[in-house]
Design an enzyme around this catalytic site. Structure first.
Site, PDB file in Angstrom:
ATOM      1  N   SER A 183      -0.911   4.417  -0.248  1.00  0.00           N
ATOM      2  CA  SER A 183      -1.443   3.083   0.026  1.00  0.00           C
ATOM      3  C   SER A 183      -2.328   2.542  -1.084  1.00  0.00           C
ATOM      4  CB  SER A 183      -2.215   3.101   1.341  1.00  0.00           C
ATOM      5  OG  SER A 183      -3.241   4.061   1.296  1.00  0.00           O
ATOM      6  N   HIS A 211       3.679   2.884   5.092  1.00  0.00           N
ATOM      7  CA  HIS A 211       3.898   1.793   4.139  1.00  0.00           C
ATOM      8  C   HIS A 211       5.343   1.709   3.669  1.00  0.00           C
ATOM      9  CE1 HIS A 211      -0.146   0.205   3.558  1.00  0.00           C
ATOM     10  NE2 HIS A 211      -0.590   1.447   3.651  1.00  0.00           N
ATOM     11  N   LYS A 242       2.176  -2.133  10.723  1.00  0.00           N
ATOM     12  CA  LYS A 242       2.272  -2.768   9.398  1.00  0.00           C
ATOM     13  C   LYS A 242       3.490  -3.696   9.383  1.00  0.00           C
ATOM     14  CE  LYS A 242      -0.811   0.398   7.192  1.00  0.00           C
ATOM     15  NZ  LYS A 242      -1.064   1.818   7.140  1.00  0.00           N
TER      16      LYS A 242
HETATM   17  C1  LIG Z   1      -2.088   2.597   7.914  1.00  0.00           C
HETATM   18  C2  LIG Z   1      -1.733   4.027   7.911  1.00  0.00           C
HETATM   19  C3  LIG Z   1      -1.847   4.798   9.065  1.00  0.00           C
HETATM   20  C4  LIG Z   1      -2.471   4.267  10.309  1.00  0.00           C
HETATM   21  O1  LIG Z   1      -1.598   3.452  11.011  1.00  0.00           O
HETATM   22  P1  LIG Z   1      -2.177   2.558  12.213  1.00  0.00           P
HETATM   23  O2  LIG Z   1      -0.965   2.236  12.988  1.00  0.00           O
HETATM   24  O3  LIG Z   1      -2.840   1.387  11.577  1.00  0.00           O
HETATM   25  O4  LIG Z   1      -3.145   3.412  12.959  1.00  0.00           O
HETATM   26  C5  LIG Z   1      -1.408   6.100   9.035  1.00  0.00           C
HETATM   27  N1  LIG Z   1      -0.896   6.645   7.905  1.00  0.00           N
HETATM   28  C6  LIG Z   1      -0.791   5.940   6.769  1.00  0.00           C
HETATM   29  C7  LIG Z   1      -0.201   6.576   5.557  1.00  0.00           C
HETATM   30  C8  LIG Z   1      -1.205   4.604   6.728  1.00  0.00           C
HETATM   31  O5  LIG Z   1      -1.104   3.899   5.600  1.00  0.00           O
END
Ligand SMILES: *Cc1c(COP(=O)(O)O)cnc(C)c1O
Length: 396
Positions: A183, A211, A242
């Protein structure tokens, strides 16, 4: 007692202020769009994970409203008592088909999905090997287990192999975990080479595609599809928060792992399941991803990604090693990154500043994320702002 709490809070908050790390939350007024009103100012928004613009999509909103009308606003129980509705199982069948796995299990968020899957997998006789830049929810999930833990250098298969060789034969099971797309840098984990090593050393593989889902692979089905590893990869975690546009997380895996999680995954056992509106939204999003419209949105996302990344590079910014819609603009010191973010905001662009300890001390940056909802005009305007501010700050 209250006094000692206040003393503690003052001390901690004071320390954050002294280190220049204290911040207040930015407030979004109105929907999360390509242009958004943030702290009262309308700006081009380059910081949301809303890759396909789905969180305001009319078909998803309509699905949520229909589900509320038919089923109410809450599920009323945890999954393992009476909180499993038919609509939850329908979403899980669709997610398993999307990920080409036997089964899937949905959690309240991506964060809890990681906490939910890692615990049931590992005992004190096992080893987990984790990329040094893995997401915080993976790190916390690992902390909840009694397994031994090792970290390998970021995306470095030689470093991973060194750990596998050194620990060979010492553990009942070895689990390798990586983010699919990282990320902060937007780079893609080398799943193909990790899969080869896992096969050679008998390790279990898990990827967190938060992502990558909706972004990479066939119809956005993620990194396992991107590397054509179906049948050679054990566990795929994803988020519904996301690109899918709502909230939630899931584990796509074998039917047996799902069964074990139904008995042991603590967020499933002890926290209430999604309201039907969220679940209906996610079903509508998955249907959309399979359609011509979904394909067009993913194409648009990648066209925008190329336009914006090339634009930043042509201006002379350091965009690091990104291969995805996440493009960092790396400026060095954390304070410079925060200054760049503030100046961009004043000039009409929101790109979050990120500093140590989230990234290395000399790798402070602003992070940009383009979406399918941005128009080419939005992106050209944003590039003009980057050029202007970059020259002011002598970054280019
Ligand atoms: C954003 C993210 C999460 C968390 O996801 P949510 O649904 O927002 O709790 C978990 N792992 C990674 C790699 C992320 O980028």
């Amino acid at each position: 007692m209250p006094k000692s709490l206040d003393d503690y809070l003052d001390r901690e908050l004071g320390a954050l202020r002294d280190q220049g790390l204290f911040r207040t939350l930015r407030i979004l007024d109105g929907p999360q769009g390509a242009r958004a009103t943030i702290d009262g100012q309308t700006v081009i928004n380059l910081s949301a994970n809303n890759y396909l613009g789905l969180n305001t999509h009319p078909a998803l909103c309509a699905a949520a409203i229909r589900a509320i009308e038919a089923l109410g606003v809450g599920s009323g129980a945890v999954r393992t008592i009476i909180g499993t509705m038919a609509i939850h199982e329908e979403l899980e069948r669709k997610l398993a088909a999307f990920k080409h796995t036997e089964a899937s299990l949905v959690f309240q968020s991506g964060f809890t999905a990681n906490a939910g899957v890692i615990g049931p997998l590992l005992t004190e006789q096992d080893l987990v090997i984790s990329d040094e830049l893995n997401h915080a929810s993976i790190i916390d999930g690992i902390r909840l287990t009694k397994a031994d833990r090792r970290v390998y250098a970021h995306c470095d298969v030689a470093s991973l192999e060194a750990v596998l060789r050194e620990t060979q034969g010492r553990y009942a099971k070895t689990l390798i975990i990586t983010d699919g797309v990282f990320s902060m840098d937007g780079d893609i984990a080398p799943l193909d080479r990790i899969a080869e090593l896992a096969e050679r050393y008998g390790a279990i593989t898990m990827v967190d595609d938060a992502h990558a889902s909706g972004v990479l692979g066939d119809h956005g089905s993620g990194t396992v599809s991107h590397f054509k590893l179906h049948g050679r990869w054990d566990i795929q975690v994803g988020t519904l928060s996301k690109a899918i546009g709502a909230i939630g997380g899931y584990v796509a895996c074998s039917a047996r792992l799902r069964q074990l999680m139904e008995h042991r995954a603590r967020p499933l056992l002890f926290s209430t399941s999604h309201p039907p509106s969220v679940t209906a939204t996610c079903i509508a999003a998955l249907d959309l991803l399979q359609s011509a419209e979904g394909e067009a949105l993913i194409d648009r996302l990648w066209q925008n990604t190329r336009l914006f990344k090339r634009g930043l590079e042509a201006l002379g910014f350091n965009t690091g090693i990104s291969q995805t819609p996440i493009t960092p603009v790396i400026v060095g010191e954390g304070a410079r990154a925060m200054e760049l973010s503030d100046r961009l905001f004043a000039a009409g662009v929101f790109a979050q500043g990120i500093a140590y300890p989230t990234v290395a001390r000399d790798k402070g940056r602003v992070r940009t994320i383009v979406t399918a909802a941005h128009t080419p005009e939005d992106l050209h305007e944003a590039l003009n702002v980057f050029e202007h501010v970059g020259r002011q700050m002598r970054l280019i």
